[in-house]
Design a protein around this motif. Sequence first.
Motif, PDB file in Angstrom:
ATOM      1  N   ASN A 141       3.436   9.168 -10.242  1.00 57.90           N
ATOM      2  CA  ASN A 141       2.919   8.689 -11.517  1.00 57.90           C
ATOM      3  C   ASN A 141       3.941   7.833 -12.272  1.00 57.90           C
ATOM      4  O   ASN A 141       4.178   8.002 -13.467  1.00 57.90           O
ATOM      5  N   THR A 142       4.589   6.952 -11.541  1.00 59.60           N
ATOM      6  CA  THR A 142       5.548   6.040 -12.179  1.00 59.60           C
ATOM      7  C   THR A 142       5.696   4.764 -11.371  1.00 59.60           C
ATOM      8  O   THR A 142       5.442   4.761 -10.166  1.00 59.60           O
ATOM      9  N   THR A 143       6.087   3.717 -12.069  1.00 63.13           N
ATOM     10  CA  THR A 143       6.407   2.478 -11.358  1.00 63.13           C
ATOM     11  C   THR A 143       7.881   2.119 -11.609  1.00 63.13           C
ATOM     12  O   THR A 143       8.288   0.993 -11.380  1.00 63.13           O
ATOM     13  N   SER A 144       8.611   3.106 -12.105  1.00 66.59           N
ATOM     14  CA  SER A 144      10.026   2.852 -12.416  1.00 66.59           C
ATOM     15  C   SER A 144      10.927   3.611 -11.451  1.00 66.59           C
ATOM     16  O   SER A 144      10.850   4.831 -11.358  1.00 66.59           O
ATOM     17  N   PHE A 145      11.759   2.859 -10.766  1.00 72.47           N
ATOM     18  CA  PHE A 145      12.692   3.449  -9.808  1.00 72.47           C
ATOM     19  C   PHE A 145      14.116   3.229 -10.317  1.00 72.47           C
ATOM     20  O   PHE A 145      14.404   2.194 -10.900  1.00 72.47           O
ATOM     21  N   GLU A 152       0.844  -1.208   0.000  1.00 73.51           N
ATOM     22  CA  GLU A 152       0.000   0.000   0.000  1.00 73.51           C
ATOM     23  C   GLU A 152       0.872   1.247   0.000  1.00 73.51           C
ATOM     24  O   GLU A 152       0.595   2.215  -0.710  1.00 73.51           O
ATOM     25  N   GLU A 153       1.928   1.220   0.812  1.00 74.00           N
ATOM     26  CA  GLU A 153       2.837   2.377   0.878  1.00 74.00           C
ATOM     27  C   GLU A 153       3.527   2.588  -0.464  1.00 74.00           C
ATOM     28  O   GLU A 153       3.653   3.709  -0.941  1.00 74.00           O
ATOM     29  N   LEU A 154       3.959   1.487  -1.048  1.00 80.09           N
ATOM     30  CA  LEU A 154       4.666   1.577  -2.324  1.00 80.09           C
ATOM     31  C   LEU A 154       3.725   2.078  -3.425  1.00 80.09           C
ATOM     32  O   LEU A 154       4.102   2.929  -4.248  1.00 80.09           O
ATOM     33  N   ASP A 155       2.500   1.582  -3.404  1.00 80.79           N
ATOM     34  CA  ASP A 155       1.513   2.033  -4.396  1.00 80.79           C
ATOM     35  C   ASP A 155       1.249   3.531  -4.257  1.00 80.79           C
ATOM     36  O   ASP A 155       1.075   4.234  -5.259  1.00 80.79           O
ATOM     37  N   ILE A 179       3.318   5.799  -3.264  1.00 79.85           N
ATOM     38  CA  ILE A 179       4.461   6.521  -3.846  1.00 79.85           C
ATOM     39  C   ILE A 179       4.357   6.494  -5.375  1.00 79.85           C
ATOM     40  O   ILE A 179       4.576   7.506  -6.041  1.00 79.85           O
ATOM     41  N   CYS A 180       4.015   5.322  -5.914  1.00 81.08           N
ATOM     42  CA  CYS A 180       3.883   5.190  -7.377  1.00 81.08           C
ATOM     43  C   CYS A 180       2.801   6.145  -7.888  1.00 81.08           C
ATOM     44  O   CYS A 180       2.979   6.795  -8.915  1.00 81.08           O
ATOM     45  N   THR A 181       1.701   6.221  -7.170  1.00 82.29           N
ATOM     46  CA  THR A 181       0.611   7.104  -7.597  1.00 82.29           C
ATOM     47  C   THR A 181       1.048   8.562  -7.521  1.00 82.29           C
ATOM     48  O   THR A 181       0.781   9.347  -8.438  1.00 82.29           O
TER      49      THR A 181
END
Lengths: 227, 698
Positions: B608-612, B598-601, B603-605
């Motif tokens: 607006n990215t899923t690339s780190f 949930e925390e990671l999601d 941050i992604c939201t």
Amino acid sequence: MKKLVLIFILLLPLVSIGQVPGYMGKRVYLYYGGTGMPTVGAFFMNETAFDVNIKQQLGVDFVLSRRNVLGVSVELINDYMILHDEEGYYGGSSLGVIFGPSILLNYKGFLFRDRGSIAPVGWYSSFSIGANHVNVTDNGKYFPSGKTDLGSYNTGIFTFGYGKQTVLWDRITFDTGVRFGASYSGILTLLKDVDDLGMDEISQKANTKVFANYLFNVNLSFGWLVK
Amino acid sequence: MKLFSVAFILCCLSSLSAQDFNNYKRVTNTGLIPVEFLTLSADKYKSDLKNNPNKGTVLEKNARKDFYLESNFLINELFQSGKILFNDSMGAYVGKIADVLLKSEPGIRKQLRFYVILSDIPNAYTTDNGSIFFTVGLLAKMENEAQLAFVIAHEITHYRKKHVINGYIENVRIDEESGISGQKSAEERMLAKANYSQDQETEADMEGLKLFLLTDYPASEAARALEILKYENLPFLAPFSFQAGVLSTGAFIFHNAADSVGEPDFKEEMKYEEVDKFSSHPALDDRIRKISEAAGLKEDDKEKAVEPSDGFLRMRKTARFELCRLLLIKGEYIQAIYSASILKKEEGSSVYLDETIAKALYGYCLHKFNHLYSYNTEKNLSASAVKVKDFLDSFSRKEMILFAVSYNYSCYKNKNSAAWKKRSIELLQLLHYEQDFIKTGFHADSLEFYAANDTTGKGFYRELSRLSRDEQYVKLNEYSKQPAAERTMIKAPVADKRGEVAMGVDTLLVLDPFYFRLQPLKDDEQPIRFIASEKSMLKYNDYIVKSGKRMNMRIEMLSPVLMGDTSTSRFNEMAQVKSYLEELEEYDQAEMVSVDQEELDAICTKYNTTSFALLGEVSVHTHRKKAGLIILSIIVWPTLPLGIIYAFSPSYDSFNYVAVYDIDHGKRYENVHRMRQRDSRAAVNAALYYNLLQIHAK
């Protein structure tokens, strides 16, 4: 010349394949510089070791991909050569002026894997092929009418080189390197008897001078990353 | 009215920050980021040189300068790693105990800052500039505030006596005076250094004890604080042994072993301590003996334990819950199950603890049956945790996997989150390999028959029968057999003929880039050029942003050097993603064991990215082979001047590192681009742009 242009145009589509477009997206750069080497003329033309034989260069390079750069350049030979005048118009021997451009199609390969070069930054090897046209005149001091044409000569030239290029302040390219080369007529002059080739002395000396000019050079050029 | 308002706001704030242990969330930083987290180490170095008179011999002066340089740089690395908590409840509690200890010395108290390190290894560190660190592992182990007070007093003594810098100078002196001249062997020098360090530790114990005895805490707890450090591998001491019954779930009903009833005997946990003359610390038995003698302790005194206060218990509970998470990150699944099960027994049932057990079982199954070997899983197991391992090893493969499925599916039903679904599916897929009868078609009637007669095993058929009556489970099980449910293993994107990739990333979240400039090691030089590295790192951050702009890729930087003191939420996000990547890097998986999805999601939201991405540059100054160059330029003699210049100019290697994790598409791209040249602006930008372009290209 038409062939050279055709090759250049045919190679352009490679651009769409290559993924790395130059330095931070800039793939075209114009450059100006000089190439020459003292002492080479001393071997062939009885010149002094301090005769630098500098040719000015003006060119444009296009980064095709991470490893390949293609470009064209114009080099200008504007030099003196010692003429021996058997008929005595010039008092036995004199200085002639050799002047003319070379148009070259240049390829730079940033191919040294272990050096990790990324065009246009890093170590490269180069290959150039082109044509040279020179006019030989006297230096204009012997006849009231000024410079007198002594002949015009065309020849093909090629060079191989090795160098290092960098970019300063994200804008200016700085290129240093060495280059070995030869001219077609120069090779013939050296290998065959002049009489067999039907060359006169000026023709022979002009061809040798062009040959000596391209035999070994140190390059230094600055450029501007355009786009 | 004003007072009322203030009280109301404070109540609201405290309720906001209060930890809900049932749904425990990792401890995060609050308030403003402390200045020392954001100050450049070069500035700290200058300040240290200015504020501390550099007296003594030339050797001492040089060593002192080196110490300030090195320590400031390394401490900054630690501060900015995301592993140090600030303004958190545990650190605040440690500070309160320090207030008690230094009640009569407010001047010293003001010089000290207390921080907690997110590490499971029990330890405490002091720095010369007044920052004192305690690990979560240590706080979780303490039995009461008196023991903690002694450890704090010990560390305060290290600070007051300047042990860190003195130790550094002494080590340099030992190397310089006896090493180079060859008077002493390497072993003798190591021994001399160890002796000096052990003397410092003894002094810290004795002086710390004096400070400790000024308080009302009983002296016996000072000795006890060291005593419990002997239980080296045990996460913490508890009044219970491991009881298998705590792990019961669904139809897996376990009975407690006979030896788990009653008070546990932790003697087998005691570290067998050989006297190590090369250790930085004296043997624990010696330290305990000296403290007992100095405090005049009798055998009876040792029996009198201090009753821990509510405040301490709250702090310790936080530490122990946090410890479970840290054990999962490190892949210490058995220790995590042990800790969570003990906490479950001690503190009552908790969703978080059940989830910890579920995640650990998931990790353990992958470790055991899916070739994702985790080195830490079975390393340094405490004797108590070995009982957990023995218990799990008594399961057959299919029983073990179904047991993990049961836990994970139960979490999925509770949370209905994608991460739990993925974990459940992955375990179900493992189970399919084990169950031939599923492939051949297993009838519900025969399952019932097996379930009714399943008396010898762990309850595999009973549980399977129970789950098969759950519609949601049946659907999930069917889905797990389809190709679409194939595990999204993080994999490298496919490279083209030129070895280049195209990941098609439009927005990239870049985490704390690094930059190191290294030089050849000489006798008296540091391998890292600290100040130059830091300067280059600042520029490197700028290059990244500029490169992103040039290629129209949106780059979000989570870099401490670009943060202000109010950027706490960004700092927390950086810490969270770094911790996630750390685990990802270790185990190569898309669905991490420990991650709080949930925390990671969130941050992604937000970004607006899923690339780190982890980016960095290392420049190494090397020696050039001169002879060949000079010979070559003599042969081609006109190049001799150039050859000489080149041969004697420094030689460099530059390495540009990039690691990108596209967690949505399950791709990882990692590349080190080596350039055999100095890390000039051009070289760094060229390599960086090249690496980033492959991430951006479609």
